[in-house]
Design a protein around this motif. Structure first.
Motif, PDB file in Angstrom:
ATOM      1  N   ILE A   1       0.803  -1.495   0.254  1.00 23.99           N
ATOM      2  CA  ILE A   1       0.126   0.198   0.248  1.00 23.99           C
ATOM      3  C   ILE A   1       0.896   1.473  -0.116  1.00 23.99           C
ATOM      4  O   ILE A   1       0.803   2.201  -0.862  1.00 23.99           O
ATOM      5  N   GLY A   2       2.287   1.148   0.504  1.00 19.30           N
ATOM      6  CA  GLY A   2       2.968   2.286   0.563  1.00 19.30           C
ATOM      7  C   GLY A   2       3.634   2.716  -0.556  1.00 19.30           C
ATOM      8  O   GLY A   2       3.370   4.020  -0.920  1.00 19.30           O
ATOM      9  N   LEU A   3       3.429   1.560  -0.939  1.00 16.98           N
ATOM     10  CA  LEU A   3       4.694   1.791  -2.586  1.00 16.98           C
ATOM     11  C   LEU A   3       3.739   2.779  -3.143  1.00 16.98           C
ATOM     12  O   LEU A   3       4.008   3.424  -4.179  1.00 16.98           O
ATOM     13  N   VAL A   4       2.476   1.581  -3.792  1.00 11.65           N
ATOM     14  CA  VAL A   4       1.203   2.377  -4.452  1.00 11.65           C
ATOM     15  C   VAL A   4       1.279   4.165  -4.157  1.00 11.65           C
ATOM     16  O   VAL A   4       0.636   4.736  -5.168  1.00 11.65           O
ATOM     17  N   LEU A   5       0.946   4.343  -2.748  1.00 11.99           N
ATOM     18  CA  LEU A   5       0.361   5.582  -2.158  1.00 11.99           C
ATOM     19  C   LEU A   5       1.824   6.936  -2.638  1.00 11.99           C
ATOM     20  O   LEU A   5       1.291   7.537  -2.905  1.00 11.99           O
ATOM     21  N   ARG A   6       2.578   6.402  -2.535  1.00 10.75           N
ATOM     22  CA  ARG A   6       4.186   7.432  -2.999  1.00 10.75           C
ATOM     23  C   ARG A   6       4.438   7.516  -4.283  1.00 10.75           C
ATOM     24  O   ARG A   6       5.177   8.336  -4.517  1.00 10.75           O
TER      25      ARG A   6
END
Length: 109
Positions: free
Chosen positions: A102-107
């Motif tokens: 999820i962090g990868l997608v948000l960044r």
């Protein structure tokens, strides 16, 4: 300060298991510890806590024993079972993998 975050069922279970993995605790202490560690962001209310404790006990992931609380009241103390420790490790790894994704997608710009 923003209001405490509402938690979904699976997350509450994971937080409870992680908390009682440290040492046996009664319900109110579990909720307080989660609130304290999260710096008041996560708040598990009684309406979610006690059904989750019951569910986790039925699954065999925690056990309950009666004891005396800090203020000399009778309280149920919950501790992690061997099966609960194994389940916690698996679920913690899943959570870390999911939150990282999820962090990868948000960044992503």
């Amino acid at each position: 300060m923003s209001k405490p975050t509402d938690l979904v069922q699976g997350t509450v279970d994971l937080l409870i298991l992680k908390t009682v993995a440290l040492r046996p605790m009664h319900g109110w202490a579990i909720a307080q510890r989660i609130r304290q560690i999260s710096e008041d962001v996560l708040q598990v209310n009684q309406g979610a806590l006690y059904p989750a404790l019951h569910r986790l006990e039925q699954q065999g992931w925690i056990r309950a024993e009666w004891g005396e609380s800090e203020n000399n009241r009778r309280a149920k103390y919950y501790s992690l079972t061997k099966a609960g420790r194994k389940y916690l490790q698996k679920e913690q790894a899943n959570w870390e993998r999911l939150s990282s994704a999820i962090g990868l997608v948000l960044r992503t710009s």
